[in-house]
Design an enzyme around this catalytic site. Sequence first.
Site, mmCIF file in Angstrom:
data_model
loop_
_atom_site.group_PDB
_atom_site.id
_atom_site.type_symbol
_atom_site.label_atom_id
_atom_site.label_comp_id
_atom_site.label_asym_id
_atom_site.label_seq_id
_atom_site.Cartn_x
_atom_site.Cartn_y
_atom_site.Cartn_z
ATOM 1 C CB SER A 20 -35.640 -20.365 4.544
ATOM 2 O OG SER A 20 -36.129 -19.820 5.757
ATOM 3 C CG ASP A 59 -44.268 -19.927 5.516
ATOM 4 O OD1 ASP A 59 -43.837 -19.135 6.385
ATOM 5 O OD2 ASP A 59 -43.622 -20.230 4.496
ATOM 6 C CG HIS A 74 -40.380 -18.665 4.374
ATOM 7 N ND1 HIS A 74 -40.788 -19.707 5.190
ATOM 8 C CD2 HIS A 74 -39.028 -18.620 4.446
ATOM 9 C CE1 HIS A 74 -39.726 -20.281 5.723
ATOM 10 N NE2 HIS A 74 -38.639 -19.635 5.300
#
Length: 456
Positions: free
Chosen positions: A171, A433, A436
């Site tokens: 990702s 998160d 990312h």
Amino acid sequence: MSFTHLVKTYEVQNDKLLLPKKQLVTYALYALIAVALLYLFIDPAPASSSKPAVTLPWVQQELPPPSPPPYQQPDEVLSSAPTQQVAKEASAPQGCDYSDGEWVPDPNPPLYNGTTCEAIKDGRSCAANGRRDTGYLHWRWQPRGCELPAFSPAAFLRWLRHKHVAFVGDSLARNQAESLVCLLSSSRSRPEEEEEEEELVDGGRFRRWVFIEHNATVSVFWSPFLVRGVEKAEKAGVPYNDVVLDAFDERWMSRLGEVDAVVLSAGQWFKIPSVYHESGRVVGCHACAKELNHTETSFFAAFRDAVHRTLVEVARRHEHDAAIHKGRKEKVVAMATFSPSHFEGDWDKGAPCPKKQPYKSGEKEVGYTEAEMRRIVLEEVEAAAARAGGAAAAVRFAALDVTTLANLRPDGHPGPYMRKNPVVGDDGRVQNDCLHWCMPGPVDTFNQILLQTVLG
């Protein structure tokens, strides 16, 4: 009467009017000394209460760094592209090391609008998801001893004309691909997103954008192990990955011939419990349950093996294609080093990443795991470049060494702004998160370095 006689007569008649030569020289010297003393002790300039300061060329004056602007609404900060921010299109000096440096304040707004760039998936649209602080947008990576040129959409699109760049991996590879599309879109050249084949479409894991006027393509291929693998499926009762070290992921490897540059990014999935296969049998296991009765294997070793085999196979297939088509078109293969996360606690228990500013240089050391993963990438890329044969090789290998710059940016993650309406778990916590990157954000710097890499 001779001429000599006339001269002597003239000297006698005028003897009383002429000074002896020695006395004349003496008086002239006295006059010159007097004039010199007059200019030395008397300032002929008019008096002034505000004389300009004298700057000595060997004294460096320290100026305060620019401060980020005061808080603005996200749309106000991101909407207008700065006319003064014309990106430097010249390549950086040869041998410039981007891996070490510090983040310095930068008052300029980002190149693109994080609330409107259509390439961004919801999880990285931090401003659109409600993040109201904007300080994380106003930092610039400053390497030590050299300059990293600002990203130039025009320069990248010129290089990418009639070419295809593919991001392959997990990702974070997808995060970087979306960043590149947004950066390129800031040039007013809008891409068209094309659907991949039905069997490849998987929640945005396989995407392709085409800048038609440039015949330029950007793709992202989901391949978290680079080699063939099946990801864990907790809901199906499979708590570990199956990784086949001696087989390749043909979902991307079979498309290699149409790609001019490959950007690899992997590592996070290797830390998850995994069973490793080779030659049709299990050769080890990382963090698996005891009942599986497999030999414990270091995930560092498995990661190195996967990276090594992948780089060797990319070079082999490109050489094979070049032999068939009787051409030696250069292919660029870049691999990003490990990008650290910043969870302050257990990631699966709602651990946050609350910091609002970058760490200062030396304030946050790279962890052992992150340093080892970085070292593996650097060593394997260097070895691949040596095998390829140097500058004249058909494949040019390079490392995007982003570990240090990423490690210093705890403020650049979505945190709770991974969705507009944060979901509260059964324990009353909101999932964060801290892996990312917000877009715009630090991941755009990855592509600054990528531009310099492809320009060579």
